[in-house]
Design a protein around this motif. Structure first.
Motif, PDB file in Angstrom:
ATOM      1  N   GLN A  63       0.772  -0.833  -0.078  1.00 20.51           N
ATOM      2  CA  GLN A  63      -0.033  -0.015   0.075  1.00 20.51           C
ATOM      3  C   GLN A  63       0.840   1.136   0.122  1.00 20.51           C
ATOM      4  OE1 GLN A  63      -3.456  -0.626  -0.538  1.00 20.51           O
ATOM      5  NE2 GLN A  63      -2.564  -2.706  -0.259  1.00 20.51           N
ATOM      6  N   CYS A  64       0.185   2.256  -0.604  1.00 22.53           N
ATOM      7  CA  CYS A  64       1.105   3.572  -0.571  1.00 22.53           C
ATOM      8  C   CYS A  64       0.831   4.406   0.702  1.00 22.53           C
ATOM      9  CB  CYS A  64       0.483   4.396  -1.914  1.00 22.53           C
ATOM     10  SG  CYS A  64       1.201   6.021  -1.892  1.00 22.53           S
ATOM     11  N   CYS A  65       1.884   4.882   1.271  1.00 26.28           N
ATOM     12  CA  CYS A  65       1.809   5.551   2.355  1.00 26.28           C
ATOM     13  C   CYS A  65       1.547   5.008   3.693  1.00 26.28           C
ATOM     14  CB  CYS A  65       1.165   6.976   2.049  1.00 26.28           C
ATOM     15  SG  CYS A  65       1.548   7.923   0.671  1.00 26.28           S
ATOM     16  N   TYR A  66       1.360   3.723   3.787  1.00 23.37           N
ATOM     17  CA  TYR A  66       0.882   2.798   5.091  1.00 23.37           C
ATOM     18  C   TYR A  66       2.234   2.791   6.018  1.00 23.37           C
ATOM     19  CZ  TYR A  66      -3.616   1.606   3.885  1.00 23.37           C
ATOM     20  OH  TYR A  66      -5.051   1.129   3.343  1.00 23.37           O
ATOM     21  N   ARG A  67       2.007   2.990   7.127  1.00 26.67           N
ATOM     22  CA  ARG A  67       3.530   2.997   7.941  1.00 26.67           C
ATOM     23  C   ARG A  67       3.575   1.322   8.264  1.00 26.67           C
ATOM     24  NH1 ARG A  67       2.674   6.681  12.940  1.00 26.67           N
ATOM     25  NH2 ARG A  67       4.609   5.865  13.579  1.00 26.67           N
ATOM     26  N   SER A  68       4.810   0.897   8.527  1.00 24.36           N
ATOM     27  CA  SER A  68       4.704  -0.514   8.805  1.00 24.36           C
ATOM     28  C   SER A  68       4.646  -0.799  10.370  1.00 24.36           C
ATOM     29  CB  SER A  68       6.356  -1.030   8.340  1.00 24.36           C
ATOM     30  OG  SER A  68       7.123  -0.313   8.944  1.00 24.36           O
ATOM     31  N   GLY A  69       4.890   0.248  11.180  1.00 25.84           N
ATOM     32  CA  GLY A  69       4.882   0.033  12.630  1.00 25.84           C
ATOM     33  C   GLY A  69       3.596  -1.036  13.227  1.00 25.84           C
ATOM     34  N   PRO A  70       2.459  -0.871  12.780  1.00 21.19           N
ATOM     35  CA  PRO A  70       1.628  -1.786  13.536  1.00 21.19           C
ATOM     36  C   PRO A  70       1.753  -3.100  12.916  1.00 21.19           C
ATOM     37  CG  PRO A  70       0.416   0.186  12.596  1.00 21.19           C
ATOM     38  CD  PRO A  70       1.884   0.443  12.257  1.00 21.19           C
ATOM     39  N   ALA A  71       2.198  -3.194  11.816  1.00 19.05           N
ATOM     40  CA  ALA A  71       2.478  -4.778  11.399  1.00 19.05           C
ATOM     41  C   ALA A  71       4.057  -5.324  12.039  1.00 19.05           C
ATOM     42  CB  ALA A  71       2.789  -4.811   9.752  1.00 19.05           C
ATOM     43  N   GLU A  72       4.804  -4.650  12.266  1.00 14.85           N
ATOM     44  CA  GLU A  72       6.077  -4.858  12.851  1.00 14.85           C
ATOM     45  C   GLU A  72       6.154  -4.956  14.254  1.00 14.85           C
ATOM     46  OE1 GLU A  72       8.931  -5.591  11.352  1.00 14.85           O
ATOM     47  OE2 GLU A  72       8.460  -5.086   9.432  1.00 14.85           O
ATOM     48  N   ASP A  73       5.321  -4.102  15.003  1.00 16.22           N
ATOM     49  CA  ASP A  73       5.678  -3.999  16.314  1.00 16.22           C
ATOM     50  C   ASP A  73       4.344  -4.326  17.084  1.00 16.22           C
ATOM     51  OD1 ASP A  73       8.033  -3.091  16.001  1.00 16.22           O
ATOM     52  OD2 ASP A  73       7.276  -1.052  15.812  1.00 16.22           O
ATOM     53  N   GLY A  74       3.117  -4.350  16.482  1.00 12.21           N
ATOM     54  CA  GLY A  74       1.950  -4.874  17.060  1.00 12.21           C
ATOM     55  C   GLY A  74       1.698  -6.052  17.875  1.00 12.21           C
ATOM     56  N   VAL A  75       1.141  -6.357  19.099  1.00 10.54           N
ATOM     57  CA  VAL A  75       1.038  -7.602  19.567  1.00 10.54           C
ATOM     58  C   VAL A  75      -0.237  -8.058  19.284  1.00 10.54           C
ATOM     59  CG1 VAL A  75       0.816  -8.634  21.835  1.00 10.54           C
ATOM     60  CG2 VAL A  75       2.646  -6.520  21.447  1.00 10.54           C
ATOM     61  N   ILE A  76      -0.316  -9.329  18.921  1.00 18.35           N
ATOM     62  CA  ILE A  76      -1.360 -10.260  18.400  1.00 18.35           C
ATOM     63  C   ILE A  76      -2.221 -10.676  19.620  1.00 18.35           C
ATOM     64  CG2 ILE A  76      -2.445 -12.072  17.195  1.00 18.35           C
ATOM     65  CD1 ILE A  76      -0.516 -11.507  15.041  1.00 18.35           C
ATOM     66  N   THR A  77      -3.525 -10.269  19.883  1.00 21.80           N
ATOM     67  CA  THR A  77      -3.955 -10.643  21.118  1.00 21.80           C
ATOM     68  C   THR A  77      -4.684 -12.115  20.953  1.00 21.80           C
ATOM     69  OG1 THR A  77      -5.776  -9.258  20.771  1.00 21.80           O
ATOM     70  CG2 THR A  77      -4.014  -8.355  22.055  1.00 21.80           C
ATOM     71  N   ASN A  78      -5.317 -12.306  19.716  1.00 21.51           N
ATOM     72  CA  ASN A  78      -6.189 -13.341  19.474  1.00 21.51           C
ATOM     73  C   ASN A  78      -6.441 -13.529  18.108  1.00 21.51           C
ATOM     74  OD1 ASN A  78      -8.265 -11.669  19.818  1.00 21.51           O
ATOM     75  ND2 ASN A  78      -9.689 -13.322  19.774  1.00 21.51           N
ATOM     76  N   THR A  79      -6.760 -14.635  17.480  1.00 18.51           N
ATOM     77  CA  THR A  79      -7.416 -14.874  16.261  1.00 18.51           C
ATOM     78  C   THR A  79      -8.540 -15.479  16.231  1.00 18.51           C
ATOM     79  OG1 THR A  79      -5.828 -16.944  15.971  1.00 18.51           O
ATOM     80  CG2 THR A  79      -4.855 -14.852  15.404  1.00 18.51           C
ATOM     81  N   GLU A  80      -9.345 -15.242  15.180  1.00 19.63           N
ATOM     82  CA  GLU A  80     -10.738 -15.876  15.236  1.00 19.63           C
ATOM     83  C   GLU A  80     -10.925 -16.353  13.750  1.00 19.63           C
ATOM     84  OE1 GLU A  80     -13.784 -13.066  16.524  1.00 19.63           O
ATOM     85  OE2 GLU A  80     -12.484 -12.281  18.085  1.00 19.63           O
ATOM     86  N   PRO A  81     -10.818 -17.647  13.588  1.00 14.61           N
ATOM     87  CA  PRO A  81     -10.978 -18.297  12.081  1.00 14.61           C
ATOM     88  C   PRO A  81     -12.524 -17.928  11.627  1.00 14.61           C
ATOM     89  CG  PRO A  81     -10.968 -20.113  13.531  1.00 14.61           C
ATOM     90  CD  PRO A  81     -10.599 -18.799  14.324  1.00 14.61           C
ATOM     91  N   SER A  82     -12.687 -17.533  10.362  1.00 16.11           N
ATOM     92  CA  SER A  82     -13.987 -17.425   9.848  1.00 16.11           C
ATOM     93  C   SER A  82     -13.885 -18.194   8.504  1.00 16.11           C
ATOM     94  CB  SER A  82     -14.398 -16.045   9.786  1.00 16.11           C
ATOM     95  OG  SER A  82     -15.482 -15.993   9.089  1.00 16.11           O
ATOM     96  N   ASN A  83     -13.279 -19.259   8.316  1.00 20.02           N
ATOM     97  CA  ASN A  83     -13.185 -19.828   6.954  1.00 20.02           C
ATOM     98  C   ASN A  83     -14.399 -20.140   6.138  1.00 20.02           C
ATOM     99  OD1 ASN A  83     -10.403 -20.002   7.732  1.00 20.02           O
ATOM    100  ND2 ASN A  83     -10.591 -22.202   8.578  1.00 20.02           N
ATOM    101  N   THR A  84     -14.181 -19.894   4.854  1.00 14.60           N
ATOM    102  CA  THR A  84     -15.302 -20.186   4.054  1.00 14.60           C
ATOM    103  C   THR A  84     -14.903 -21.521   2.816  1.00 14.60           C
ATOM    104  OG1 THR A  84     -17.144 -19.537   2.818  1.00 14.60           O
ATOM    105  CG2 THR A  84     -15.014 -18.425   2.448  1.00 14.60           C
ATOM    106  N   TYR A  85     -15.778 -22.016   2.057  1.00 19.06           N
ATOM    107  CA  TYR A  85     -15.290 -22.872   1.087  1.00 19.06           C
ATOM    108  C   TYR A  85     -15.919 -22.679  -0.242  1.00 19.06           C
ATOM    109  CZ  TYR A  85     -15.184 -25.343   5.732  1.00 19.06           C
ATOM    110  OH  TYR A  85     -14.915 -25.537   6.971  1.00 19.06           O
ATOM    111  N   ARG A  86     -15.045 -23.363  -1.293  1.00 19.15           N
ATOM    112  CA  ARG A  86     -15.803 -23.025  -2.559  1.00 19.15           C
ATOM    113  C   ARG A  86     -15.936 -24.479  -3.178  1.00 19.15           C
ATOM    114  NH1 ARG A  86     -12.559 -19.284  -5.056  1.00 19.15           N
ATOM    115  NH2 ARG A  86     -10.683 -20.963  -5.477  1.00 19.15           N
TER     116      ARG A  86
END
Length: 344
Positions: free
Chosen positions: A78-101
């Motif tokens: 992306q243009c002009c997006y800062r990398s800080g959140p991606a590099e330094d952010g702390v993942i607290t949890n993940t919630e799968p919402s998978n779908t199928y084809r």
């Protein structure tokens, strides 16, 4: 200006008696033609057999490392997006919402016939030297399974030689550009032969210009027979192999609005046979229902005017994961999807 009257009779359409009577091809001789239903098999076809019902469909979920890499990849694109959140952010949890084809492919062969002509170039006439094979008896070379392809075949023992109906076997037609005169009106003096009270220098006072289309001959080779005067008439068989493909994507509730039909997923299951049986035992009932509906529709629809050669069904997982993370004490929620183990 002189009026030119052509000595050539006007071209005509192919006469009805130009084509012979060929057993098995009565439909095109009566003005019909089109797609031909395949013959009934000599022996009954066995019904499709139930497909496998795996106990474990191996549905993976997105790991924290995969989520972070997908986030980084998205930010870097992306243009002009800062990398800080991606590099330094702390993942607290993940919630799968998978779908199928679910994808169903039905590979078919269709045949249609029509009368055809070409300039006669010395080919022998074989009409009625032997009995012409019926449309579905003609040998054709199929492509690889599930590959679209078209082949045109001259049906054996249907070829005859006829005089060209367009030029009445003369091999030539009047030039349309000069109407058969060989000359056109001079464009400089408009056919008067003079310009500014002097002879036109372009046409030397004749008022005529040589026709470049026919090289001043007044005639050109007949477009139908290419100057050969005769035509080879025959029955042309067109064989079409088509991979008829249809997808069904299960509606998902992650809030993602992207077009999931174009997304690459993770293949969970694939099987192929002459006629498929709908899926049994898939964890998501919507997939089983889509399989039942599409298999029934395809086998009914494509067996009417074509021959089903093979069917294949595939189930793909489209991983969609909601990732919650913290950056600079603020809690941020990011929804995204994984495409081939990457992307957000």
């Amino acid at each position: 200006m002189s009026l030119f009257i052509s000595a050539y009779p006007p071209p005509s359409a192919p006469p009805a008696n130009m084509f012979g009577n060929v057993p098995g091809y009565e439909d095109i001789m009566s003005g019909g033609g089109g797609y031909l239903p395949p013959p009934m098999p000599l022996e009954p076809i066995a019904p499709p057999q139930p497909g496998p019902t795996p106990d474990n469909w191996n549905i993976p979920s997105m790991s924290e490392d995969e989520a972070r890499e997908a986030f980084k990849s998205y930010v870097s694109a992306q243009c002009c997006y800062r990398s800080g959140p991606a590099e330094d952010g702390v993942i607290t949890n993940t919630e799968p919402s998978n779908t199928y084809r679910y994808r169903l492919e039905t590979f078919t062969e269709s045949r249609l016939t029509e009368w055809a002509t070409k300039p006669h170039e010395g080919e022998p006439a074989d009409f009625y030297t032997e009995t012409a094979p019926r449309p579905w008896e003609v040998q054709a070379t199929p492509p690889n399974l599930f590959t679209n392809h078209t082949q045109e075949i001259r049906v054996p023992y249907t070829a005859s030689i006829k005089d060209c109906h367009s030029c009445h076997a003369t091999g030539t037609m009047p030039c349309e550009e000069c109407h058969g005169n060989g000359y056109k009106q001079c464009w400089v003096c408009n056919g008067s032969g003079s310009k500014s009270d002097e002879n036109c220098s372009h046409c030397n006072g004749t008022g005529k210009d040589r026709c470049s289309e026919c090289n001043s001959h007044g005639t050109k080779d007949c477009e139908t027979c290419k100057g050969k005067r005769q035509l080879l008439t025959y029955i042309k068989l067109k064989v079409e192999w088509t991979n008829n493909m249809e997808d069904h994507v299960v509606e998902q509730n992650s809030g993602l609005t992207a077009d999931l039909k174009s997304v690459t997923g993770k293949e969970l299951f694939k099987n192929s046979q002459y006629l498929l049986y709908p899926l049994i035992g898939f964890p998501n009932p919507v997939i089983a229902e889509a399989s039942q509906r599409l298999v029934t529709e395809h086998q009914s629809k494509y067996a009417q005017n074509s021959r089903i050669l093979q069917q294949r069904q595939t189930v793909e997982l489209i991983p969609i994961t909601k990732v919650n993370y913290k950056w600079k004490v603020q809690r941020i929620s990011c929804r995204g999807r994984s495409v081939s183990d990457s992307g957000v």
